[in-house]
Write a protein that holds these residues in place. Structure first.
Motif, mmCIF file in Angstrom:
data_model
loop_
_atom_site.group_PDB
_atom_site.id
_atom_site.type_symbol
_atom_site.label_atom_id
_atom_site.label_comp_id
_atom_site.label_asym_id
_atom_site.label_seq_id
_atom_site.Cartn_x
_atom_site.Cartn_y
_atom_site.Cartn_z
ATOM 1 N N VAL A 64 -2.268 8.823 12.512
ATOM 2 C CA VAL A 64 -3.214 7.724 12.746
ATOM 3 C C VAL A 64 -2.905 7.002 14.059
ATOM 4 N N VAL A 65 -1.648 7.048 14.477
ATOM 5 C CA VAL A 65 -1.244 6.408 15.740
ATOM 6 C C VAL A 65 -1.943 7.098 16.932
ATOM 7 N N GLY A 86 4.236 -1.205 3.090
ATOM 8 C CA GLY A 86 3.413 -2.210 3.780
ATOM 9 C C GLY A 86 3.826 -3.649 3.509
ATOM 10 N N GLU A 115 -0.331 9.003 7.711
ATOM 11 C CA GLU A 115 0.569 8.193 8.533
ATOM 12 C C GLU A 115 1.046 9.016 9.735
ATOM 13 N N HIS A 116 1.486 8.377 10.734
ATOM 14 C CA HIS A 116 1.907 8.936 12.030
ATOM 15 C C HIS A 116 0.725 9.487 12.824
ATOM 16 N N GLY A 151 4.358 6.138 4.515
ATOM 17 C CA GLY A 151 4.753 5.239 5.605
ATOM 18 C C GLY A 151 5.508 5.987 6.686
ATOM 19 N N ALA A 152 6.350 5.255 7.393
ATOM 20 C CA ALA A 152 7.006 5.841 8.560
ATOM 21 C C ALA A 152 8.013 6.923 8.202
ATOM 22 N N GLN A 158 2.892 -0.291 18.844
ATOM 23 C CA GLN A 158 2.892 1.022 18.178
ATOM 24 C C GLN A 158 2.203 0.998 16.812
ATOM 25 N N ALA A 159 1.613 -0.143 16.427
ATOM 26 C CA ALA A 159 1.055 -0.232 15.070
ATOM 27 C C ALA A 159 -0.407 0.206 15.040
ATOM 28 N N SER A 160 -0.794 0.896 13.966
ATOM 29 C CA SER A 160 -2.216 1.177 13.748
ATOM 30 C C SER A 160 -2.784 0.031 12.904
ATOM 31 N N VAL A 195 8.291 6.504 15.014
ATOM 32 C CA VAL A 195 7.055 6.724 15.783
ATOM 33 C C VAL A 195 7.413 7.272 17.168
ATOM 34 N N LYS A 255 0.834 -1.222 0.000
ATOM 35 C CA LYS A 255 0.000 0.000 0.000
ATOM 36 C C LYS A 255 0.856 1.256 0.000
ATOM 37 N N THR A 298 10.610 2.054 11.714
ATOM 38 C CA THR A 298 9.270 2.539 12.079
ATOM 39 C C THR A 298 9.177 2.826 13.578
ATOM 40 N N ASP A 351 -2.201 -0.542 7.851
ATOM 41 C CA ASP A 351 -1.529 -1.409 6.870
ATOM 42 C C ASP A 351 -2.240 -2.741 6.697
ATOM 43 N N TYR A 359 0.392 5.343 1.512
ATOM 44 C CA TYR A 359 -0.488 6.217 2.300
ATOM 45 C C TYR A 359 -0.803 7.441 1.463
ATOM 46 N N GLY A 403 7.913 1.653 3.553
ATOM 47 C CA GLY A 403 6.686 2.439 3.575
ATOM 48 C C GLY A 403 5.615 1.905 2.653
#
Ligand code: PMV
Length: 328
Positions: A18-19, A118, A15-16, A286-287, A159-161, A207, A9, A203, A164, A11, A116
């Motif tokens: 969303v955490v 996924g 990103e970020h 991504g990150a 730490q993952a949303s 984060v 994927k 990542t 992904d 973004y 980034g």
């Protein structure tokens, strides 16, 4: 033998942020990880990985045992990859209620690792689907997404949303806000071009860096909230089929991510090369820290410009993949 594949994927936005509960819009792309599994008569797991931007590695071990695999690639990469694969197998065993199932497994992927796009989510989603089906347990796509999220959450220390894993399982463009995940129907044609610097960001570290800034400065917390505002505006632009506005908002998002310290010289160079070439918008995906940017351009100009940009190792067009995890 059972084979499943799942997409990577980019973004589009979010990103970020969303955490911290802001919405994000990831989009599946036509680059896939494919996992082949075959049940064994013992409880061991043999994993062969190809094309993971490693030279390829093969390990055989009993999961859960304190066995050190003997391989000649950097240990952290192997440990991370094995953590995802191990977690996926645990989920399939749990779903099928066969805790001692062993497997021979082959992982092939055309998604660069840690860049980034996924890659880990795609491997986990495809592995859970294939291993569960090999054990005669058919999971719904939502179940695969939920179990894949648990694996990522554990491997990434909480730490993952869900972004992904949900996007890879469902395909298409999706919206993720906390635990609330939905597919966005009727997205306009989004002419993605990806630039890849050949590197990878960490990542967890990135984060943690954003979290520290957010704790230290109110304006950093405001920046995270502003990304949420950009995403909401972007969703409206998508609903209006207004692709030029989507591009403008991607540019804004990249600026905010830069302010949060997650861009890099090579990512910025690629973003500016894309903009100078006439892309409607460009941002890291991504990150960050290294890896990929995503731009919107329906002409060949951005891909050409990126291919001549110092620091860009590969540039390619990436179609939106409307299909998520699937049996092969
Ligand atoms: O670089 P990736 O694909 O692992 O994406 C990380 C995205 C973050 O928002 C930074 C973290 C997350 O889990 O959502």
């Amino acid at each position: 033998m059972t084979v499943s594949s799942a997409p990577g994927k980019v973004y589009l936005f979010g990103e970020h942020a969303v955490v911290y509960g802001e919405p994000a819009v990831p989009c599946a792309i036509e680059r896939r990880a494919r996992v082949t599994v075959e049940a064994r008569d013992d409880d061991r797991l043999r994993v062969e990985a190809k094309d993971l931007t490693l030279d390829g590695f093969t390990v055989e071990y009993s999961s859960g045992a304190d066995e050190q695999p003997d391989v000649n690639v950097p240990t952290p990469l192997v440990e991370a990859a094995m953590g995802y694969v191990d977690g996926a197998i645990e989920q399939a065993r749990d779903a099928a209620d066969t805790p001692d199932a062993g497997f021979d497994m082959t992982v092939e992927s055309d998604i660069p690792l840690g860049a980034g796009l996924g890659s880990s989510a795609a491997v986990v989603v495809a592995a859970i689907d294939a291993a569960a089906r090999e054990l005669d347990c058919d999971l719904t796509t939502e179940e695969v997404a939920g179990r894949a999220y648990r694996v990522e959450h554990e491997v990434q220390d909480g730490q993952a949303s869900r972004a992904d894993t949900f996007c890879s399982a469902m395909g298409g463009a999706v919206r993720v806000e906390g635990d609330d995940c939905t597919r966005i129907d009727d997205v306009p044609n989004l002419p993605f071009v990806v630039g890849y610097d050949g590197g990878a960001g960490d990542t967890g570290e990135l984060v943690a860096g954003v979290r520290a800034l957010r704790d230290e400065y109110d304006f950093a917390a405001d920046t995270v909230e502003a990304i949420g505002d950009v995403v909401r505006e972007g969703e409206q632009a998508l609903a209006d089929d207004d692709v030029p506005s989507v591009g403008k908002l991607m540019n804004f998002d990249h600026g905010l991510l830069s302010a949060l310290g997650v861009s890099s010289r090579s990512l910025d160079a690629m973003v500016w090369a894309a903009r100078d070439a006439g892309a409607m918008g460009a941002k890291l995906t991504g990150a960050g820290g290294g890896g990929c940017i995503v731009a919107l351009d329906d002409t060949p100009a951005t891909e050409t410009a990126l291919s001549y940009t110092p620091g860009c190792e590969a540039a390619f067009r990436a179609e939106l993949d409307r299909e998520g995890v699937r049996a092969e």
